[in-house]
Design an enzyme around this catalytic site. Structure first.
Site, mmCIF file in Angstrom:
data_model
loop_
_atom_site.group_PDB
_atom_site.id
_atom_site.type_symbol
_atom_site.label_atom_id
_atom_site.label_comp_id
_atom_site.label_asym_id
_atom_site.label_seq_id
_atom_site.Cartn_x
_atom_site.Cartn_y
_atom_site.Cartn_z
ATOM 1 N N LYS A 20 0.816 -1.289 0.111
ATOM 2 C CA LYS A 20 -0.019 -0.046 -0.131
ATOM 3 C C LYS A 20 0.773 1.305 -0.129
ATOM 4 C CE LYS A 20 -3.899 1.971 2.983
ATOM 5 N NZ LYS A 20 -4.629 1.764 3.942
ATOM 6 N N SER B 34 -9.728 1.564 2.751
ATOM 7 C CA SER B 34 -8.981 2.228 1.864
ATOM 8 C C SER B 34 -7.671 1.707 1.107
ATOM 9 C CB SER B 34 -8.059 3.643 2.853
ATOM 10 O OG SER B 34 -7.133 3.077 3.668
ATOM 11 N N SER C 157 -9.938 -0.577 6.914
ATOM 12 C CA SER C 157 -9.293 -0.594 5.622
ATOM 13 C C SER C 157 -8.594 -1.794 5.012
ATOM 14 C CB SER C 157 -8.504 0.651 5.752
ATOM 15 O OG SER C 157 -8.795 1.789 5.443
HETATM 16 N N1 GLN Z 1 -13.262 4.175 6.271
HETATM 17 C C1 GLN Z 1 -12.505 4.634 7.478
HETATM 18 C C2 GLN Z 1 -12.132 5.928 7.355
HETATM 19 O O1 GLN Z 1 -12.520 6.484 6.245
HETATM 20 C C3 GLN Z 1 -11.365 3.547 7.836
HETATM 21 C C4 GLN Z 1 -10.012 4.201 6.864
HETATM 22 C C5 GLN Z 1 -8.880 3.175 7.320
HETATM 23 O O2 GLN Z 1 -9.159 2.251 8.026
HETATM 24 N N2 GLN Z 1 -7.736 3.764 7.011
HETATM 25 O O3 GLN Z 1 -11.641 6.503 8.181
#
Ligand code: GLN
Length: 478
Positions: A79, A154, A178
């Site tokens: 990532k 994400s 994410s």
């Molecule tokens: N969807 C969540 C957010 O937008 C989690 C994102 C993540 O785990 N990085 O913060």
């Protein structure tokens, strides 16, 4: 013939050890798949074909000299917020366009020492803020099961790379879901380790009291193989715990018989897509039929979790992202009038809309006059949420729930409604607030052929029990 598109880490290691193929052959086959498919999927932001082949050659040479290592010659994707020396690290943000990592994150140093080959950088929501990968400043990743749909986020690029045959395994990060939610949308295995199990040194911080790095793979065994290398204390990250790293593959052998599975009643409510609910319930029934004991538990503060998460995560993000000021690195505005304008314009030009929204929200909840009402109160409710889980884990070994209220939605369908997107995180954020470990496992498909995910949660540092439950469930699917 080697089929890198469905190859597991375990399968790759077996083939490499028995000299059925070399790491160069395997890596080339994965790079060919990327070249053939990524024009459509957009899983990667950058592919380091040359670097990957060089690492693969070195792995083959080491093996020819009689060396072996836990991941020697296995190509994986990373990532784009985890630093790999010499590769770009943009966090899918314009503010870091052109930035090249000067050093390896600890997780990368560990995987490198274990012999892994780094293919390139996967797409993500900018600074990991989002649930669909649509917040990337550079491209929209497509779900390999239906290219009109999002891969989740994400870590959507990592999930799409694994599901689309463009990596044997990948690394993601999970602040509020994410790793687990994109794994569920793309039909792969994702593990969020317990808070403090894996080092974040060299991983761009989003919300430091919640962030963890973890594996995204095709099987539970592959998650164990990666976790074995990722886990452990790091002097560069004071939140990592000096707790011995157990043998995760050994832990997989326990079986479902006698395992106590808790179903939190607040997670089995109206509002979740009926097809998702049915698949999750059927999964639980199959575990029961295999000898697991099912108990109902309660997590009474669940309804506050999304609110608490979006206060705490944005507060921490507003502090963490202060370092992107146009001075030290990243985008700098041209010809600013004075230092204030340098900061303001560099940030205004470099950050995307969702990141700005969160910095503004996070700054607001921390500001004097509002701190007690929002940040302080959210901290208190976080303690209550953690208490709910402590009580629940007194009654069961693991919890089983849906990962997300729906399967993958259409690209564009939710992107103009932030609140709707935030509410989709309801089943994943509590684990981060409480420091738990959690798996997302494929557990079925919708009538339209979209993957559905089963979430298994465990108490902090109970990964061995979690692996036992996950492997037991995976066995039922074969
Ligand atoms: N969807 C969540 C957010 O937008 C989690 C994102 C993540 O785990 N990085 O913060």
């Amino acid at each position: 013939m080697m089929d890198s598109a469905s190859m597991t880490v375990a399968g790759a290691l077996e083939g490499l050890r028995n000299k059925r193929f070399s790491s160069v052959e395997l890596t080339r086959s994965v790079l060919d798949a990327i070249a053939a498919k990524d024009g459509e999927l957009n899983a990667y932001l950058t592919v380091d074909a040359e670097g990957a082949l060089r690492q693969a050659e070195a792995a083959d040479a080491a093996r020819a000299n009689g060396a072996d290592a836990p991941l020697l010659g296995v190509p994986i994707a990373v990532k784009d917020l985890i630093n790999v020396a010499g590769q770009p690290c943009t966090c899918a943000s314009k503010i870091l366009q052109g930035y090249v990592s000067p050093y390896d994150a600890t997780v990368i140093a560990r995987l490198r020492a274990a012999g892994a080959v780094f293919l390139g950088r996967t797409n993500m929501d900018e600074f990991a803020m989002g649930s669909s990968t649509e917040n990337s400043a550079f491209k929209v990743t497509r779900n390999p099961h239906d290219t009109t749909r999002v891969p989740g986020g994400s870590s959507g690029g990592s999930a799409a790379a694994v599901a689309g045959g463009e990596a044997v395994a990948a690394l993601g990060t999970d602040t509020g879901g994410s790793i687990r939610q994109p794994a569920s949308f793309c039909g792969c295995v994702g593990l969020k380790p317990s808070y403090g199990r894996v080092s974040r040194y060299g991983v761009t911080a989003y919300a430091s009291s919640l962030d963890q790095v973890g594996p995204m793979t095709r099987t539970v065994e592959d998650a164990a193989l990666l976790m074995q290398e990722l886990a452990g204390v790091d002097p560069h990250d004071g939140t990592t715990q000096e707790i011995p790293v157990p043998d995760y593959r050994k832990a997989m052998r326990g079986g479902l018989k006698g395992l106590k599975i808790g179903l939190p009643k607040e997670y089995y409510i109206e509002g979740t897509d009926p097809e998702v609910m049915r698949a999750v319930r059927e999964s639980v029934d199959r575990c029961a039929a295999a000898g697991a004991e099912i108990v109902e538990v309660s997590l009474p503060h669940t309804e506050y979790a999304v609110g608490v998460y979006y206060i705490l995560a944005t507060a921490e993000a507003s502090a963490n992202l202060a370092r992107f000021d146009g001075v030290r690195y990243g985008h700098r505005t041209e010809k600013p009038e004075g230092v204030f304008e340098l900061y303001a314009k560099s940030r205004a030009e470099g950050f995307g809309l969702e990141v700005k929204r969160r910095i503004i929200l996070g700054t607001y909840v921390l500001s004097s006059g509002y701190y007690d009402a929002y940040y302080g109160r959210a901290q208190k409710v976080r303690t209550l949420i953690r208490g709910d889980f402590e009580k629940a884990f007194g009654q069961c070994d693991v919890l089983m729930t849906p990962v997300a209220p729906t399967a993958a939605y259409r690209i564009g369908e939710a992107s103009d409604d932030p609140l709707k997107m935030y509410l989709g995180d309801i089943f994943t954020v509590p684990a981060n607030l409480a420091g738990l470990c959690g798996f997302s496992l494929p557990c079925g498909k919708t009538a339209g052929g979209l993957p559905i995910g089963l979430q298994i949660l465990g108490a902090p540092f109970s990964e061995p029990t979690l692996f036992r439950a996950a492997a037991g469930f995976e066995d039922l699917q074969r």
